[in-house]
Design an enzyme around this catalytic site. Structure first.
Site, mmCIF file in Angstrom:
data_model
loop_
_atom_site.group_PDB
_atom_site.id
_atom_site.type_symbol
_atom_site.label_atom_id
_atom_site.label_comp_id
_atom_site.label_asym_id
_atom_site.label_seq_id
_atom_site.Cartn_x
_atom_site.Cartn_y
_atom_site.Cartn_z
ATOM 1 N N HIS A 9 -4.441 -17.111 4.127
ATOM 2 C CA HIS A 9 -4.741 -16.740 5.511
ATOM 3 C C HIS A 9 -6.137 -17.222 5.896
ATOM 4 C CE1 HIS A 9 -1.908 -13.069 4.676
ATOM 5 N NE2 HIS A 9 -1.288 -14.239 4.590
ATOM 6 N N TYR A 61 0.830 -1.202 0.000
ATOM 7 C CA TYR A 61 0.000 0.000 0.000
ATOM 8 C C TYR A 61 0.865 1.253 0.000
ATOM 9 C CZ TYR A 61 -3.376 -3.545 1.437
ATOM 10 O OH TYR A 61 -4.150 -4.676 1.489
#
Length: 339
Positions: A220, A125
């Protein structure tokens, strides 16, 4: 429940005695002797997925960003700010609130790898923000100035806070579900929004970065779903009707929150998205997550935007997204049947 002992040479726990939590491990990670073979396979998959944010080409995105419509630019900034928060939170949450109570070494290893990947997403990001913004603080500080963003962040952080401290068996299980919801629901409105820009030929580098991030998030999600299912076999008494209703309440709240967020960031001004479509998409995802841990679906809806799944897939790489050797990392596709 107390945190596990990191170095415990007096442990006599054998492989069959090993537990997801509540065990008595000696502290050694031995991948040659794993009780949870799915964790070993998942580790290999996470390792195969290794990638590096700086190698995703963002030059064209810097140009595209200047020509986004005001609604598109607003959406892009809000999505980035929200994703930054969730991966920042998760990097610490895994190490501080989850891993200290998990007593299967191979699962500990996967959680440690996940924590690294969450930090890597934060780096991703940063690359995106630095590419398009002359003032990075404007995006990083949006949670302080945007009431809706702060509301969502506070709710998610509050859930984790309520499930930490004074740990009990039930809290550990509910924390697993909270993480399944984070990985399987709370990222997805933002991901879909950025894919919509890519689908229209804008911000292609950002779309590709999100592809890599989402591929990690799938592992995940698999990690926590397998932790839940393994615990269910070991401690079936914990999975009573009361727990199921608590879990369903968590899912309903998550669907409401993520649907509201998706409507807020798009405001009916992003091609392909309406308030109803966004909510149905999140409901569809919730049903898939519930089914993965053995519960009946809550909403029974069809996938309203199947193009998103195709767009996020690595089966059809668009080579103009890349510079250098990033395309080599596309090898890490995921077969859910392996887990």
């Amino acid at each position: 429940m107390e945190r596990k002992t990191i170095y415990n040479p007096s442990s006599v726990e054998n492989l069959n005695d090993r537990r997801t939590f509540g065990g008595n491990p000696d502290g050694m990670i031995n991948f040659t002797k794993c009780k949870y073979e799915w964790a070993s396979r998942l580790w290999d998959q996470m390792e195969a997925n290794t990638w590096f944010p700086r190698e995703v080409q963002m030059t064209q995105d810097a140009k595209d960003y200047k020509y986004l419509t005001p609604p598109e630019k607003r959406m892009y900034d809000l999505v980035l700010s929200q994703l930054i928060f969730m991966d920042s939170l998760q990097t610490n949450n895994l190490m501080d609130n989850i891993n200290p109570y998990i007593t299967a070494p191979e699962i500990n290893a996967c959680l440690s790898r996940q924590s690294y990947e969450e930090a890597n997403h934060s780096k991703s990001y940063a690359v995106m923000v630095e590419s398009i913004s002359d003032n990075t603080d404007l995006i990083y500080d949006m949670w302080k100035t945007d009431a809706k963003l702060k509301e969502k962040n506070n709710f998610i952080a509050g859930t984790y806070k309520n499930l930490s401290g004074d740990i009990s068996d039930k809290k550990i299980v509910l924390a697993m579900f909270a993480n399944q919801i984070l990985e399987g629901l709370y990222f997805y409105a933002g991901f879909a929004a950025l894919y919509a820009l890519g689908k229209s030929g804008k911000m292609l580098g950002s779309s590709q970065m999100i592809k890599f991030i989402q591929r990690d998030e799938v592992t995940h999600l698999l990690l926590f779903q397998n932790m839940i299912n393994s615990t269910k076999k070991e401690r079936p008494e914990l999975f009573d009707d009361e727990l199921e209703e608590e879990v369903r309440t968590m899912f309903r709240q998550a669907v409401d929150l993520e649907s509201s967020w998706g409507d807020y960031i798009t405001q009916g001004q992003i091609l392909g998205f309406t308030k109803n479509i966004i909510r149905q998409y999140i409901e569809y995802l919730a049903d898939r997550r519930l089914e993965a841990i053995g519960y009946a679906p809550e909403y029974n809806v069809k996938h309203p935007i199947p193009w998103v799944d195709g767009y996020s897939s690595f089966n059809d790489q668009r080579t103009n997204f890349f510079e250098g050797n990033v395309i080599n990392y596309s090898k890490g596709s995921i077969d859910f049947d392996d887990f």
